[in-house]
Design a protein around this motif. Sequence first.
Motif, PDB file in Angstrom:
ATOM      1  N   ALA A 167     -18.499  38.190 -14.353  1.00 40.56           N
ATOM      2  CA  ALA A 167     -18.575  36.944 -13.583  1.00 40.56           C
ATOM      3  C   ALA A 167     -17.582  36.937 -12.433  1.00 40.56           C
ATOM      4  O   ALA A 167     -17.843  36.360 -11.367  1.00 40.56           O
ATOM      5  CB  ALA A 167     -18.349  35.752 -14.496  1.00 40.56           C
ATOM      6  N   ALA A 168     -16.423  37.582 -12.615  1.00 42.99           N
ATOM      7  CA  ALA A 168     -15.410  37.618 -11.566  1.00 42.99           C
ATOM      8  C   ALA A 168     -15.659  38.718 -10.542  1.00 42.99           C
ATOM      9  O   ALA A 168     -14.896  38.845  -9.576  1.00 42.99           O
ATOM     10  CB  ALA A 168     -14.030  37.798 -12.187  1.00 42.99           C
ATOM     11  N   GLY A 169     -16.714  39.518 -10.748  1.00 40.66           N
ATOM     12  CA  GLY A 169     -17.032  40.582  -9.813  1.00 40.66           C
ATOM     13  C   GLY A 169     -16.135  41.798  -9.921  1.00 40.66           C
ATOM     14  O   GLY A 169     -16.048  42.597  -8.983  1.00 40.66           O
ATOM     15  N   ARG A 170     -15.468  41.971 -11.080  1.00 41.64           N
ATOM     16  CA  ARG A 170     -14.571  43.101 -11.272  1.00 41.64           C
ATOM     17  C   ARG A 170     -15.300  44.372 -11.684  1.00 41.64           C
ATOM     18  O   ARG A 170     -14.710  45.450 -11.656  1.00 41.64           O
ATOM     19  CB  ARG A 170     -13.527  42.752 -12.336  1.00 41.64           C
ATOM     20  CG  ARG A 170     -12.620  41.584 -11.968  1.00 41.64           C
ATOM     21  CD  ARG A 170     -11.708  41.940 -10.827  1.00 41.64           C
ATOM     22  NE  ARG A 170     -10.783  40.872 -10.510  1.00 41.64           N
ATOM     23  CZ  ARG A 170      -9.841  40.963  -9.578  1.00 41.64           C
ATOM     24  NH1 ARG A 170      -9.734  42.082  -8.876  1.00 41.64           N
ATOM     25  NH2 ARG A 170      -9.044  39.944  -9.331  1.00 41.64           N
ATOM     26  N   LEU A 171     -16.558  44.248 -12.087  1.00 39.80           N
ATOM     27  CA  LEU A 171     -17.330  45.403 -12.537  1.00 39.80           C
ATOM     28  C   LEU A 171     -18.479  45.670 -11.579  1.00 39.80           C
ATOM     29  O   LEU A 171     -19.108  44.735 -11.066  1.00 39.80           O
ATOM     30  CB  LEU A 171     -17.881  45.159 -13.950  1.00 39.80           C
ATOM     31  CG  LEU A 171     -16.848  44.944 -15.063  1.00 39.80           C
ATOM     32  CD1 LEU A 171     -17.545  44.645 -16.375  1.00 39.80           C
ATOM     33  CD2 LEU A 171     -15.947  46.167 -15.206  1.00 39.80           C
ATOM     34  N   ASP A 172     -18.738  46.949 -11.339  1.00 42.20           N
ATOM     35  CA  ASP A 172     -19.850  47.337 -10.483  1.00 42.20           C
ATOM     36  C   ASP A 172     -21.159  47.110 -11.243  1.00 42.20           C
ATOM     37  O   ASP A 172     -21.375  47.746 -12.282  1.00 42.20           O
ATOM     38  CB  ASP A 172     -19.709  48.808 -10.098  1.00 42.20           C
ATOM     39  CG  ASP A 172     -20.846  49.294  -9.197  1.00 42.20           C
ATOM     40  OD1 ASP A 172     -21.638  48.450  -8.715  1.00 42.20           O
ATOM     41  OD2 ASP A 172     -20.933  50.515  -8.982  1.00 42.20           O
ATOM     42  N   PRO A 173     -22.056  46.236 -10.764  1.00 45.04           N
ATOM     43  CA  PRO A 173     -23.305  45.973 -11.502  1.00 45.04           C
ATOM     44  C   PRO A 173     -24.176  47.205 -11.677  1.00 45.04           C
ATOM     45  O   PRO A 173     -24.954  47.292 -12.633  1.00 45.04           O
ATOM     46  CB  PRO A 173     -24.011  44.915 -10.642  1.00 45.04           C
ATOM     47  CG  PRO A 173     -22.927  44.308  -9.807  1.00 45.04           C
ATOM     48  CD  PRO A 173     -21.936  45.401  -9.570  1.00 45.04           C
ATOM     49  N   GLY A 174     -24.061  48.173 -10.776  1.00 45.67           N
ATOM     50  CA  GLY A 174     -24.864  49.385 -10.919  1.00 45.67           C
ATOM     51  C   GLY A 174     -24.378  50.288 -12.036  1.00 45.67           C
ATOM     52  O   GLY A 174     -25.165  51.018 -12.641  1.00 45.67           O
ATOM     53  N   ALA A 175     -23.069  50.238 -12.299  1.00 52.52           N
ATOM     54  CA  ALA A 175     -22.501  51.081 -13.353  1.00 52.52           C
ATOM     55  C   ALA A 175     -22.417  50.347 -14.679  1.00 52.52           C
ATOM     56  O   ALA A 175     -22.792  50.882 -15.729  1.00 52.52           O
ATOM     57  CB  ALA A 175     -21.115  51.579 -12.928  1.00 52.52           C
ATOM     58  N   VAL A 176     -21.917  49.105 -14.644  1.00 51.77           N
ATOM     59  CA  VAL A 176     -21.790  48.298 -15.861  1.00 51.77           C
ATOM     60  C   VAL A 176     -22.431  46.939 -15.591  1.00 51.77           C
ATOM     61  O   VAL A 176     -21.770  46.030 -15.074  1.00 51.77           O
ATOM     62  CB  VAL A 176     -20.310  48.118 -16.275  1.00 51.77           C
ATOM     63  CG1 VAL A 176     -20.218  47.376 -17.608  1.00 51.77           C
ATOM     64  CG2 VAL A 176     -19.602  49.454 -16.361  1.00 51.77           C
ATOM     65  N   PRO A 177     -23.708  46.784 -15.905  1.00 56.81           N
ATOM     66  CA  PRO A 177     -24.367  45.493 -15.672  1.00 56.81           C
ATOM     67  C   PRO A 177     -23.743  44.385 -16.515  1.00 56.81           C
ATOM     68  O   PRO A 177     -23.085  44.643 -17.529  1.00 56.81           O
ATOM     69  CB  PRO A 177     -25.820  45.760 -16.094  1.00 56.81           C
ATOM     70  CG  PRO A 177     -25.966  47.239 -16.104  1.00 56.81           C
ATOM     71  CD  PRO A 177     -24.617  47.783 -16.438  1.00 56.81           C
ATOM     72  N   ALA A 178     -23.955  43.159 -16.089  1.00 53.14           N
ATOM     73  CA  ALA A 178     -23.442  42.006 -16.816  1.00 53.14           C
ATOM     74  C   ALA A 178     -24.156  41.846 -18.150  1.00 53.14           C
ATOM     75  O   ALA A 178     -25.288  42.320 -18.321  1.00 53.14           O
ATOM     76  CB  ALA A 178     -23.619  40.745 -15.968  1.00 53.14           C
ATOM     77  N   PRO A 179     -23.517  41.191 -19.129  1.00 54.14           N
ATOM     78  CA  PRO A 179     -24.155  41.003 -20.437  1.00 54.14           C
ATOM     79  C   PRO A 179     -25.501  40.303 -20.345  1.00 54.14           C
ATOM     80  O   PRO A 179     -26.433  40.651 -21.082  1.00 54.14           O
ATOM     81  CB  PRO A 179     -23.132  40.171 -21.211  1.00 54.14           C
ATOM     82  CG  PRO A 179     -21.838  40.426 -20.553  1.00 54.14           C
ATOM     83  CD  PRO A 179     -22.135  40.658 -19.110  1.00 54.14           C
TER      84      PRO A 179
END
Length: 283
Positions: free
Chosen positions: A55-67
């Motif tokens: 939610a905070a945008g700390r993870l790359d959605p292409g590598a680690v998608p959101a739950p």
Amino acid sequence: MTTTTTTAATTPVLAPVTAPAARRRRRSLAPGRRLPASRLVGPALLLLLWAAASAAGRLDPGAVPAPWTVLRTGVHLWTDGTLATDILTSLQRAGAGFAIGLTAGVVLALVSGLSRVGEALIDGSVQLNRAIPTLGLIPLFILWLGIGETFKIAIIAIVVYIPIYLNTHAALSGIDHRFVELAEVQGLSRLAFVRQIVIPGALPGFFVGLRLGVTGSWLGLVVLEQINATSGLGYLMFQAQNYGQSDVILVGLLVYGVFGLVSDSAVRIVERRVLSWRRTLSN
């Protein structure tokens, strides 16, 4: 006339510790009462951190998608029947290999633990097998058994039987010899000796090996299902890797994790019921 004065000893007298105080002190050394659903706290915390970082945008959605992205993908795969078919296939493979490995581990441990001849014939071979990486046997088993389902089940059985054998055999070897002498004095038959002495003494080690075997069956399955497979969770993840679908890969990993946690919890429940006569820190 001489007066003799008797002086009382000044040694301090300690008041006896009352039973309630002793019980309170003993309780303070123990871990305390078991918390309800305590094993879900860790996974729930990881899920919460994952969601917060996404939610905070700390993870790359292409590598680690959101739950929530992984959840939508899982629902879609279940709806179109892909995930249900792969789960059923994986369960059948893991179940067949686990049943064979469980039977082999228990039988070999009993023969080796109750007989010096059996130990000489079996234990060294099992220790040698343990020293060889099981997944390194895959090329040889493909040559022997072909590249179909048989070699996958055989590898899973090997992964399962080794920890079950090792822990059950160690528990058998650790049975106090005074119990053996007591059984001889009481005139117990061989069958009664196994039922009343051997089995209760070996059950704690057996359940440790069983938990390791259950986990090992899932670990071996994820690798084996990427070799000439057309269905299964491992095959699903392998295909997703080719197409860069990280959300599908995470769906497969989460399903494996849930199956591992549920199966381990089931073994723990059975262990607590079967070994309810023991008083340990866990209960």
